[in-house]
Scaffold this motif. Structure first.
Motif, PDB file in Angstrom:
ATOM      1  N   THR A  98       0.854  -1.179   0.000  1.00 29.86           N
ATOM      2  CA  THR A  98       0.000   0.000   0.000  1.00 29.86           C
ATOM      3  C   THR A  98       0.891   1.231   0.000  1.00 29.86           C
ATOM      4  N   SER A 117      -1.907  -1.203  -3.835  1.00 29.00           N
ATOM      5  CA  SER A 117      -3.024  -0.347  -3.442  1.00 29.00           C
ATOM      6  C   SER A 117      -2.482   1.056  -3.199  1.00 29.00           C
ATOM      7  N   ARG A 139      -5.832  -1.603  -6.492  1.00 26.37           N
ATOM      8  CA  ARG A 139      -6.826  -1.129  -5.535  1.00 26.37           C
ATOM      9  C   ARG A 139      -6.487   0.294  -5.101  1.00 26.37           C
TER      10      ARG A 139
END
Length: 250
Positions: free
Chosen positions: A96, A135, A157
């Motif tokens: 992320t 992400s 994402r």
């Protein structure tokens, strides 16, 4: 399908680091969380190692591989060369990316996709070549154009920054407005085929409304509130409480 819970261990590590002692053990509490049904573990190693240490990562990777092979490891961070190399060594299932300055106390905003998309594209391609899902931390402000730009980076994402929503714990009318903006952002992402995660200041109290508004929410990453609750209920029972708040029947 209920949103999957990833337990962020940063607050546990920060408490450990107050003393030159090995407790509370990040490894032990990560194991307890996974035994209680958490889907995965999240860490955000910062350059100053003020909570998660770089030396924690191989141990947590081994914990998942050896004892919980169906769980996922999610590593968050600003995409510096050092961070990217750390991810390539550790091989998390998900990376992320966040736009944080290294000096920030915590993540407090998403990427500005209008100015940062070009920077992100080759980084995302590099991580995906390494087999990692990517992400991107995104503001949940209902900006559909920003979501389109996020999609164009090649990310898998977005992770909705839910801090403004979590900050409305004593203002229900404002929380409802923030929730609708998050929902619109998620709707735009899902229409483009982007998966949607969420994280920041999520609690047992505010999760049910979030997962109701975003029924296809893939994952929530929760650390501060979950760790605070664990002081009262214990880690295992706290994980079960958060799983129920995500919509699981257990």
């Amino acid at each position: 399908m209920p949103a999957k819970l990833s337990v962020n261990l940063n607050a546990v590590a920060m408490l450990r680091n107050r003393r030159d002692l090995p407790w509370p053990s990040v490894m032990h509490l990560g194991r307890v969380a996974l035994q209680a049904g958490a889907y995965g573990l999240t860490v955000h190693p910062r350059p100053d190692q003020r909570h998660i240490r770089f030396s924690d990562l191989p141990d947590l990777r081994a914990l998942i591989d050896d004892e919980f092979p169906s769980a996922e490891f999610n590593i968050e961070g600003y995409p510096s060369e050092d961070f990217l190399a750390l991810c390539e060594r550790t091989q998390p299932e998900q990376v992320t990316l966040v736009p944080d300055d290294p000096a920030q106390a915590t993540s407090d905003h998403g990427f500005d996709f209008r100015t940062q998309s070009e920077m992100l594209r080759p980084i995302i391609a590099r991580l995906k070549r390494g087999g990692m899902r990517v992400s991107l931390f995104a503001d949940g402000d209902g900006d559909e154009e920003a979501v389109q730009l996020a999609k164009a980076t090649g990310a898998d994402r977005i992770e909705l920054y839910t801090g403004p929503y979590g900050g409305c714990f004593d203002a229900p009318a404002k929380a409802k407005d923030m929730l609708e903006l998050l929902g619109r952002t998620a709707d735009a992402a899902e229409a483009l085929g982007l998966g949607v995660n969420a994280g920041h200041d999520l609690t047992v109290a505010n999760l049910p409304a979030l997962v109701k508004r975003i029924p296809r929410l893939a994952e929530v990453s929760i650390g501060h509130g979950l760790t605070a609750d664990a002081l009262e209920y214990g880690m295992a029972e706290t994980v079960r409480r958060y799983r129920r708040a995500c919509g699981e029947t257990i």
